[in-house]
Design a protein around this motif. Structure first.
Motif, PDB file in Angstrom:
ATOM      1  N   GLN A  61      24.713 -27.693 -23.530  1.00  0.00           N
ATOM      2  CA  GLN A  61      26.147 -27.844 -23.319  1.00  0.00           C
ATOM      3  C   GLN A  61      26.973 -26.722 -23.950  1.00  0.00           C
ATOM      4  O   GLN A  61      27.991 -26.315 -23.404  1.00  0.00           O
ATOM      5  N   GLU A  62      26.540 -26.221 -25.089  1.00  0.00           N
ATOM      6  CA  GLU A  62      27.294 -25.179 -25.780  1.00  0.00           C
ATOM      7  C   GLU A  62      27.323 -23.877 -24.982  1.00  0.00           C
ATOM      8  O   GLU A  62      28.264 -23.111 -25.073  1.00  0.00           O
ATOM      9  N   GLU A  63      26.289 -23.618 -24.206  1.00  0.00           N
ATOM     10  CA  GLU A  63      26.205 -22.385 -23.425  1.00  0.00           C
ATOM     11  C   GLU A  63      26.793 -22.527 -22.025  1.00  0.00           C
ATOM     12  O   GLU A  63      26.955 -21.542 -21.312  1.00  0.00           O
ATOM     13  N   LEU A  64      27.132 -23.733 -21.634  1.00  0.00           N
ATOM     14  CA  LEU A  64      27.516 -24.012 -20.250  1.00  0.00           C
ATOM     15  C   LEU A  64      28.799 -23.304 -19.815  1.00  0.00           C
ATOM     16  O   LEU A  64      28.812 -22.630 -18.785  1.00  0.00           O
ATOM     17  N   GLN A  65      29.891 -23.443 -20.559  1.00  0.00           N
ATOM     18  CA  GLN A  65      31.164 -22.891 -20.104  1.00  0.00           C
ATOM     19  C   GLN A  65      31.141 -21.374 -19.935  1.00  0.00           C
ATOM     20  O   GLN A  65      31.601 -20.873 -18.905  1.00  0.00           O
ATOM     21  N   PRO A  66      30.596 -20.605 -20.894  1.00  0.00           N
ATOM     22  CA  PRO A  66      30.543 -19.154 -20.655  1.00  0.00           C
ATOM     23  C   PRO A  66      29.696 -18.773 -19.441  1.00  0.00           C
ATOM     24  O   PRO A  66      30.032 -17.851 -18.698  1.00  0.00           O
ATOM     25  N   ILE A  67      28.625 -19.492 -19.219  1.00  0.00           N
ATOM     26  CA  ILE A  67      27.761 -19.203 -18.072  1.00  0.00           C
ATOM     27  C   ILE A  67      28.478 -19.518 -16.763  1.00  0.00           C
ATOM     28  O   ILE A  67      28.423 -18.741 -15.808  1.00  0.00           O
ATOM     29  N   LEU A  68      29.175 -20.628 -16.713  1.00  0.00           N
ATOM     30  CA  LEU A  68      29.899 -20.978 -15.497  1.00  0.00           C
ATOM     31  C   LEU A  68      31.028 -19.990 -15.213  1.00  0.00           C
ATOM     32  O   LEU A  68      31.299 -19.669 -14.055  1.00  0.00           O
TER      33      LEU A  68
END
Length: 127
Positions: free
Chosen positions: A74-81
Motif C-alpha cells: 500500500q505504501e508504494e501504490l500511490q506513486p506507482i499509480l
C-alpha cells in the motif's frame, strides 16, 4: 496476451511464472537493478522448472498493450499509480491486493471504473 507485473516479490513473481508457463508474454518491473539483472539472467525458478521473462526497472519498458498487474504494498501504490497515469495511461490495470484498503487508495487516483479491475485475494486462501 501481454502482461507487465509491477513488483517482484512473491505476489509478483508467482503470477509472472504461471502466466509465462501458460504461454503469455510477461514483463516484470522491479525497483532494483540487481534483481532485474538476476531475473533476466536466470528467469523465475520453481524447483526444477524455469520460466524466462524480461525484467526492467523503467515503466517506459511496459508494452503499451500489456495488462498491468500491480502487486506492490500500500505504501508504494500511490506513486506507482501516478507514474502509470503519466507514462502508460491507456494500459488496463489489475490489482493483486491483500485487502479493501488497497482498493480505496487506488480508486482515489484512478477515477474511471472502466480502466481497472480489482482482484482481491488472501494468501491463506491460496493452496
Amino acid at each position: 496476451m501481454k502482461y507487465a507485473i509491477i513488483g517482484a516479490g512473491v505476489s509478483g513473481l508467482l503470477p509472472a511464472y504461471l502466466l509465462k508457463k501458460a504461454g503469455h508474454e510477461v514483463q516484470v518491473i522491479t525497483q532494483h537493478e540487481e534483481q532485474a539483472a538476476l531475473i533476466n539472467e536466470q528467469g523465475i525458478i520453481n524447483g526444477e522448472n524455469r520460466q524466462q521473462v524480461d525484467a526492467y526497472t523503467d515503466f517506459e519498458q511496459i508494452d503499451s498493450d500489456a495488462f498491468v498487474i500491480v502487486t506492490v504494498n500500500q505504501e508504494e501504490l500511490q506513486p506507482i499509480l501516478r507514474l502509470l497515469k503519466i507514462r502508460r495511461p491507456s494500459n488496463k490495470i489489475i490489482f493483486f491486493a491483500a485487502g479493501d484498503a488497497f482498493f480505496r487508495k487506488s480508486h482515489c487516483i484512478i477515477s474511471s471504473p472502466y480502466c481497472c479491475r480489482y482482484i482481491r485475494y488472501r494468501l491463506h486462501q491460496v493452496e
